[in-house]
Motif scaffolding. Structure first.
Motif, short mmCIF file in Angstrom:
data_model
loop_
_atom_site.label_atom_id
_atom_site.label_comp_id
_atom_site.label_asym_id
_atom_site.label_seq_id
_atom_site.Cartn_x
_atom_site.Cartn_y
_atom_site.Cartn_z
N ASP A 243 0.88 -1.17 0.00
CA ASP A 243 0.00 0.00 0.00
C ASP A 243 0.92 1.21 0.00
O ASP A 243 1.40 1.64 1.05
N TYR A 244 1.16 1.76 -1.17
CA TYR A 244 2.09 2.87 -1.30
C TYR A 244 1.56 4.14 -0.63
O TYR A 244 2.30 5.09 -0.46
N MET A 245 0.26 4.13 -0.24
CA MET A 245 -0.28 5.24 0.52
C MET A 245 -0.19 4.99 2.03
O MET A 245 -0.71 5.76 2.83
N SER A 246 0.43 3.89 2.39
CA SER A 246 0.75 3.60 3.80
C SER A 246 2.22 3.22 3.92
O SER A 246 2.60 2.43 4.79
N ALA A 247 3.04 3.79 3.04
CA ALA A 247 4.43 3.36 2.94
C ALA A 247 5.17 3.48 4.27
O ALA A 247 5.86 2.56 4.71
N HIS A 248 5.04 4.64 4.93
CA HIS A 248 5.75 4.84 6.20
C HIS A 248 5.23 3.89 7.28
O HIS A 248 6.01 3.28 8.02
N GLN A 249 3.89 3.75 7.37
CA GLN A 249 3.34 2.91 8.44
C GLN A 249 3.70 1.44 8.23
O GLN A 249 4.04 0.74 9.19
N ASN A 250 3.61 0.96 7.00
CA ASN A 250 3.92 -0.44 6.73
C ASN A 250 5.38 -0.77 7.06
O ASN A 250 5.69 -1.79 7.67
N MET A 281 1.73 10.70 6.39
CA MET A 281 1.34 9.68 5.42
C MET A 281 -0.18 9.48 5.44
O MET A 281 -0.82 9.33 4.39
N ARG A 282 -0.75 9.49 6.64
CA ARG A 282 -2.20 9.31 6.76
C ARG A 282 -2.95 10.47 6.10
O ARG A 282 -3.95 10.27 5.41
N ILE A 283 -2.46 11.69 6.32
CA ILE A 283 -3.08 12.86 5.69
C ILE A 283 -2.99 12.73 4.17
O ILE A 283 -3.98 12.94 3.45
N SER A 284 -1.82 12.38 3.67
CA SER A 284 -1.63 12.22 2.23
C SER A 284 -2.59 11.16 1.66
O SER A 284 -3.21 11.36 0.62
N SER A 285 -2.73 10.05 2.37
CA SER A 285 -3.60 8.97 1.92
C SER A 285 -5.06 9.40 1.91
O SER A 285 -5.79 9.15 0.94
N GLY A 322 14.01 12.10 0.18
CA GLY A 322 14.57 12.01 -1.17
C GLY A 322 13.62 11.38 -2.16
O GLY A 322 14.00 11.12 -3.30
N ALA A 323 12.38 11.10 -1.75
CA ALA A 323 11.40 10.50 -2.64
C ALA A 323 10.02 10.95 -2.23
O ALA A 323 9.81 11.41 -1.10
N ARG A 324 9.05 10.78 -3.13
CA ARG A 324 7.69 11.25 -2.88
C ARG A 324 6.71 10.11 -2.65
O ARG A 324 5.64 10.33 -2.10
N MET A 325 7.04 8.92 -3.08
CA MET A 325 6.12 7.79 -2.94
C MET A 325 6.75 6.65 -2.15
O MET A 325 6.34 6.33 -1.05
N PHE A 534 -9.70 0.48 -0.95
CA PHE A 534 -8.62 -0.51 -1.01
C PHE A 534 -7.59 -0.12 -2.07
O PHE A 534 -7.90 0.58 -3.03
N VAL A 535 -6.36 -0.58 -1.86
CA VAL A 535 -5.25 -0.36 -2.80
C VAL A 535 -4.79 -1.74 -3.27
O VAL A 535 -4.45 -2.60 -2.45
N ILE A 536 -4.76 -1.94 -4.58
CA ILE A 536 -4.57 -3.29 -5.12
C ILE A 536 -3.21 -3.92 -4.77
O ILE A 536 -3.15 -5.10 -4.41
N PRO A 537 -2.08 -3.20 -4.85
CA PRO A 537 -0.81 -3.86 -4.50
C PRO A 537 -0.76 -4.35 -3.05
O PRO A 537 0.04 -5.23 -2.73
N ASP A 538 -1.59 -3.79 -2.19
CA ASP A 538 -1.66 -4.27 -0.81
C ASP A 538 -2.34 -5.63 -0.73
O ASP A 538 -2.11 -6.40 0.20
#
Length: 541
Positions: A243-250, A281-285, A322-325, A534-538
């Motif tokens: 889930d690239y929208m939960s990258a930090h939490q995961n 990350m949660r705000i972004s998601s 150094g990255a956005r995603m 839902f996010v498919i890669p997750d």
């Protein structure tokens, strides 16, 4: 733990226990279903948290994680070993916890364990004509056995159930997903309306949905299999790409699990930084979810509004990470780099503008009559349903289920900050949407308490160059953007894990698409999927 042992022995006197991160009960397969019934009905273990298929080489089986929400979210692990490796079977618990429907299908797909009594025993990620079960230790990965096939999968509607006859032999009964006279249409796999390459086969009566069959696996990458051949620091990057929208939490969760096994104390500065990054990350998601929900209903202006503020969050990530995603920021022992000099200034600017921006969102979309008519009263999920299917995160809290992991099992510095768990009782798509909007406010509240209180000090602890976890198993959970994300690690003491399992919230979310869509219009299917978020890669790990 002694109290829990006593309660377990009252319903299963033959139980043996393994001490460790979580109390583990060893149960004979022949006693499993009766014991599971006792755990739910007598001991109150109302949530099936994880179903982890395991191959111990000599034996094969499943490790279950269960939670009792009425006793401070007490967690129990149960180990069930199949009587035979060649003809492996375990009694299904899908009749007790509905979340087992998809969970057991995944184990069947990856390990070949048949679940007796499961209503729809077929593969989940792989084609029905796939040879072998990839997560078995004796799996033959010869490409010749599974060449790239361009033709359609044959007998896609074929399913089966398994039962035991009087002699204890497994009996297979064939079945069909859809009847021959049903009108079935394909929805997906395309982006963005199915939020990734997810395919739904929907049986229709006119424009009303009768049944939804989820077809997953289009981007399945075999992350859990790959992890078995990599060192612990090497597997960290996989979590950013689920889930690239939960990258930090995961990634935070995987680091916490490894740190728990190693007994590493993370420096306080790193804990605060991790917590702040999780909330950004949660705000972004949630901003992405707001924009995509609006776009799925045709509100393109609202879509751009959400992305406008999300860009500011991504700018903050880019300066420090150094990255956005795929940020690759958390590492074992802390974080990989210190904060950018502009971090506090940029976070304060985000906090300054968000209240007025949220008012804009509600003006342009939340209060819009068309949006409310499309979301309110659509995709009903009762509180009982979300517990039964283990639907956590905003989707669970939209049905008034208090399930926030930051409150139930605090980590980072969440036990030191004040914030409210957002609960709504609408039980529909609008309630799930509004929980996310209100959670943005709570994330801002957490950041306000931390932004001027980031302590000085080290950003990571000393970690051996070659990381070897002691022999044993560990399970860790965090509150990701879409719900509870879990990591299971089993180690034999080597530098590579024996088994890694990622329990993703989106896997459970897509499991209720049939339940939430049946009886509604086909146009509502897209709206319901957007609100579940839902996010498919997750899912396709």
């Amino acid at each position: 733990m002694s109290d829990l042992k006593d309660r377990i022995l009252k319903i299963y006197p033959d139980a043996t226990f393994n001490e460790g991160d979580t109390l583990q009960v060893n149960v004979d397969e022949k006693d499993w279903l009766q014991f599971a019934t006792g755990l739910k009905e007598k001991l109150g273990f109302d949530v099936l948290t994880a179903v982890v298929g395991m191959d111990w080489k000599e034996t094969i089986g499943v490790v279950y994680y269960l939670t009792c929400t009425s006793r401070d979210w007490e967690v129990l692990s149960v180990k069930v070993v199949c009587a035979s490796r060649d003809n492996a079977y375990i009694h299904s618990v899908s009749g007790l916890w509905k979340v087992a429907n998809f969970q057991e299908r995944e184990v069947y797909d990856m390990f070949g364990i048949k679940f007796i009594g499961h209503p729809d025993m077929r593969r989940f990620f792989l084609r029905n004509d796939w040879v072998g079960h990839p997560l078995r230790k004796d799996y033959d990965a010869n490409p010749a056995l599974n060449p790239i096939r361009l033709e359609d999968e044959k007998n896609e509607d074929d399913t089966r159930t398994y039962s035991l006859d009087a002699d204890g032999k497994v009996v297979e009964t064939p079945g069909k997903v859809f009847e021959d006279d049903e009108y079935v249409v394909n929805i997906g796999p395309q982006h963005p309306s199915t939020h990734g390459v997810m395919r739904f086969r929907a049986s229709l009566d006119g424009e009303v949905v009768k049944k939804v069959d989820v077809v997953s696996g289009y981007i399945h990458r075999g992350i859990e299999k790959l992890s078995e051949g990599l060192g612990y620091p090497q597997i960290l990057h996989f979590t950013d790409r689920m889930d690239y929208m939960s990258a930090h939490q995961n990634r935070h969760c995987l680091c916490l699990c490894i740190e728990k096994a190693l007994g590493i104390e993370v420096p306080r500065r790193a804990k605060v930084i991790r917590t702040m990054m999780d909330e950004l990350m949660r705000i972004s998601s949630h901003l992405l979810s707001f924009g995509c929900t609006a776009m799925d209903l045709g509100a393109t202006t609202a879509f751009f509004y959400g992305f406008r503020e999300r860009e500011q969050v991504l700018d903050i990530f880019e300066k420090t990470c150094g990255a956005r995603m795929s940020m690759n920021y958390n590492v074992i022992g802390g974080v990989i780099a210190d904060l950018h000099p502009d971090f506090q200034k940029d976070v304060k600017e985000l906090l300054r503008i968000m209240p007025s921006r949220l008012k804009e969102y509600h003006t342009v979309f939340s209060g819009n009559l068309i949006a409310q008519n499309r979301l309110k009263g659509v995709g009903h999920l009762s509180k009982e349903d979300v517990i039964n299917y283990d639907i956590t995160g905003p989707s669970g809290r939209g049905s008034n289920w208090s399930c926030d992991c930051r409150k139930k099992h605090p980590y980072g510095v969440y036990d030191e900050v004040e914030f409210d768990e957002v609960l709504l009782d609408g039980c529909d798509s609008y309630a799930r949407y509004m929980v996310r909007m209100k959670e943005i406010e709570q994330s801002c509240r957490i950041l306000e308490q931390l932004v001027d209180n980031i302590p000085e000090g080290e950003i990571r602890a000393q970690v051996p160059k070659i990381v070897k976890l002691p022999a044993g198993s560990w399970y860790q959970q965090v509150e990701a953007s879409r719900g509870t994300f879990g990591v299971y690690i089993e180690s034999t003491g080597e530098k590579t894990p024996y088994r890694v399992h990622f329990q993703s919230p989106c896997f459970n979310l897509v499991g209720v698409m049939d339940l939430t869509c049946s009886g509604y219009m086909i146009a509502d299917l897209i709206t319901i999927g957007a609100a579940l978020d839902f996010v498919i890669p997750d899912i396709d790990r």
